[in-house]
Scaffold this motif. Structure first.
Motif, PDB file in Angstrom:
ATOM      1  N   UNK A   6      60.028  -1.558  49.853  1.00 54.36           N
ATOM      2  CA  UNK A   6      61.287  -1.076  49.291  1.00 54.36           C
ATOM      3  C   UNK A   6      61.126  -0.616  47.854  1.00 54.36           C
ATOM      4  N   UNK A   7      61.735   0.560  47.559  1.00 50.60           N
ATOM      5  CA  UNK A   7      61.737   1.070  46.205  1.00 50.60           C
ATOM      6  C   UNK A   7      60.474   1.805  45.818  1.00 50.60           C
ATOM      7  N   UNK A   8      59.537   1.942  46.763  1.00 51.02           N
ATOM      8  CA  UNK A   8      58.284   2.610  46.459  1.00 51.02           C
ATOM      9  C   UNK A   8      57.920   3.557  47.585  1.00 51.02           C
ATOM     10  N   UNK A   9      56.930   4.397  47.307  1.00 51.65           N
ATOM     11  CA  UNK A   9      56.499   5.346  48.315  1.00 51.65           C
ATOM     12  C   UNK A   9      55.998   4.618  49.548  1.00 51.65           C
ATOM     13  N   UNK A  10      56.251   5.145  50.751  1.00 52.65           N
ATOM     14  CA  UNK A  10      55.796   4.484  51.967  1.00 52.65           C
ATOM     15  C   UNK A  10      54.282   4.425  52.047  1.00 52.65           C
ATOM     16  N   UNK A 194      50.972  -2.356  42.695  1.00 53.99           N
ATOM     17  CA  UNK A 194      51.441  -0.974  42.625  1.00 53.99           C
ATOM     18  C   UNK A 194      51.847  -0.649  41.192  1.00 53.99           C
ATOM     19  N   UNK A 195      52.037   0.630  40.917  1.00 52.47           N
ATOM     20  CA  UNK A 195      52.706   1.006  39.674  1.00 52.47           C
ATOM     21  C   UNK A 195      54.175   0.596  39.775  1.00 52.47           C
ATOM     22  N   UNK A 196      54.840   0.366  38.639  1.00 53.18           N
ATOM     23  CA  UNK A 196      56.234  -0.098  38.686  1.00 53.18           C
ATOM     24  C   UNK A 196      57.152   0.910  39.365  1.00 53.18           C
ATOM     25  N   UNK A 197      58.192   0.391  39.989  1.00 51.61           N
ATOM     26  CA  UNK A 197      59.212   1.201  40.640  1.00 51.61           C
ATOM     27  C   UNK A 197      60.466   0.362  40.784  1.00 51.61           C
ATOM     28  N   UNK A 198      61.391   0.810  41.618  1.00 48.46           N
ATOM     29  CA  UNK A 198      62.620   0.058  41.843  1.00 48.46           C
ATOM     30  C   UNK A 198      62.287  -1.313  42.425  1.00 48.46           C
ATOM     31  N   UNK A 199      62.948  -2.354  41.911  1.00 46.05           N
ATOM     32  CA  UNK A 199      62.696  -3.707  42.391  1.00 46.05           C
ATOM     33  C   UNK A 199      63.301  -3.874  43.782  1.00 46.05           C
ATOM     34  N   UNK A 200      62.530  -4.321  44.769  1.00 45.19           N
ATOM     35  CA  UNK A 200      63.063  -4.476  46.124  1.00 45.19           C
ATOM     36  C   UNK A 200      64.100  -5.586  46.201  1.00 45.19           C
ATOM     37  N   UNK A 201      64.923  -5.535  47.217  1.00 45.18           N
ATOM     38  CA  UNK A 201      65.957  -6.551  47.417  1.00 45.18           C
ATOM     39  C   UNK A 201      65.313  -7.894  47.752  1.00 45.18           C
ATOM     40  N   UNK A 202      65.953  -8.983  47.368  1.00 45.29           N
ATOM     41  CA  UNK A 202      65.406 -10.300  47.697  1.00 45.29           C
ATOM     42  C   UNK A 202      65.484 -10.586  49.189  1.00 45.29           C
TER      43      UNK A 202
END
Length: 337
Positions: A6-10, A194-202
């Motif tokens: 989540x929040x990152x490239x697949x 990974x490089x930083x991106x949107x934080x995934x949901x808990x």
């Protein structure tokens, strides 16, 4: 097959994943737990090099060891994550660590004087090795598979290698001894970075990894750091000190928090740390591999924090703390509705 973070490239078929190589390492076994079919696997000679490949854009992800059940934290990984361009952990994996003593065909036990392997592997088998081969010398290698690869090529400065069964077969060696270990059942924890991106949901069963520096020469500094977690009901699953690199006696702490940054109690603890510490580095919130959910202490659930903020906001708007208006409105700025 495509695995989504989540929040990152697949993580699709064109995903490039750097890992501590060469092929045949325990790290490669960890990679196969998360790598999609068709992903490009890039072996690197060290964990820091694998992380550097992500920082430079030469790889999309990196898989590196971070903790061993016998030796604790993997310092090379912890230090590389805590310095340089920020990276974040997005997943963790666990691999059972079972060693074999590998030799070139024809090698006799009495021929073994020097054994090559990674320092963590040596530490997990030191007693057995010294009892079985008195006076044996450890020759450090960048990985267990690297030791096997060197031994098979005939260029090694050692007589045997401590590695896994995959390396024994991959590099055409023979296992003189199997199931070598001082502590059977040892495991190593690996992380996908990974490089930083949107934080995934808990998920409800998560970890958050951070690096925290302490104020220098301040009495009770470590106690104050730990209080930020304790008073908010936040548990820790790992805490290790590492030299900061800017002076003898100066240390930072690598910490695994039980919980996710989107949870109120974890946010409150991080705010407290940020107020107090000269440096706090966020290294990711991600699902726990064991899926164990934390015990939420009374008064530390998300709703408890929200209710507390709502109560204060009501007071600032001229209420009496019960939701009822009373008295003159305060003359300080009101909290937003």
């Amino acid at each position: 097959m495509t695995t989504f973070i989540p929040g990152r490239a697949p993580m699709g078929e064109n995903m490039a994943i750097a890992f501590l190589g060469p092929f045949g390492t325990f790290t490669e076994q960890a990679v196969h737990q998360i790598a999609p079919a068709g992903a490009e696997l890039i072996p690197m000679t060290s964990a820091p090099q694998a992380l550097t490949a992500v920082r430079r854009g030469e790889a999309d992800r990196a898989v590196v060891p971070i903790e061993n059940s016998i030796e604790g934290g993997v310092n090379a990984t912890l230090d590389s994550l805590s310095h340089g361009e920020p990276l974040v952990i997005v997943a963790e994996m666990v691999v059972s660590v079972v060693f074999q003593l590998a030799v070139r065909p024809g090698t006799r036990p009495e021929d073994i004087r020097r054994i090559g392997t990674h320092p963590h592997a040596w530490a997990q088998c030191r007693n057995w090795l010294e009892e079985t081969f008195p006076g044996v010398v450890h020759v450090p290698a960048t990985s267990t598979a690297a030791a096997a690869q060197l031994l098979s090529g005939g260029d090694a400065s050692f007589d045997a290698a401590l590695c896994n069964a995959i390396s024994v077969s991959t590099y055409g060696l023979e296992a003189l001894h199997t199931d070598v270990a001082d502590n059977p059942g040892a495991v190593t924890r690996f992380v996908l970075v990974s490089r930083p991106g949107a934080v995934p949901a808990p998920t409800g069963a998560d970890k958050t990894t951070i690096q925290v520096a302490l104020p220098v020469n301040e009495s009770g500094a470590l106690l104050t750091l730990l209080e930020q977690f304790a008073v908010r009901g936040v548990d820790l699953s790992r805490i290790e000190s590492r030299p900061s690199g800017d002076g003898l006696g100066n240390y930072t702490f690598s910490i695994d928090i039980v919980g996710h940054i989107r949870e109120e109690r974890v946010q409150a603890a991080l705010v407290g740390l940020h107020r107090y510490s000269p440096e706090v580095r966020f290294m990711g919130s991600y699902p726990r591999i064991d899926a164990v959910r934390p015990t939420i202490l009374p008064g530390t659930a998300d709703d408890d924090f929200r209710a507390g903020r709502a109560w204060v906001a009501d007071l600032l708007r001229g209420g009496d703390g019960t939701g009822k208006r009373g008295g003159a409105a305060p003359d300080w700025p009101l909290a937003p509705r």
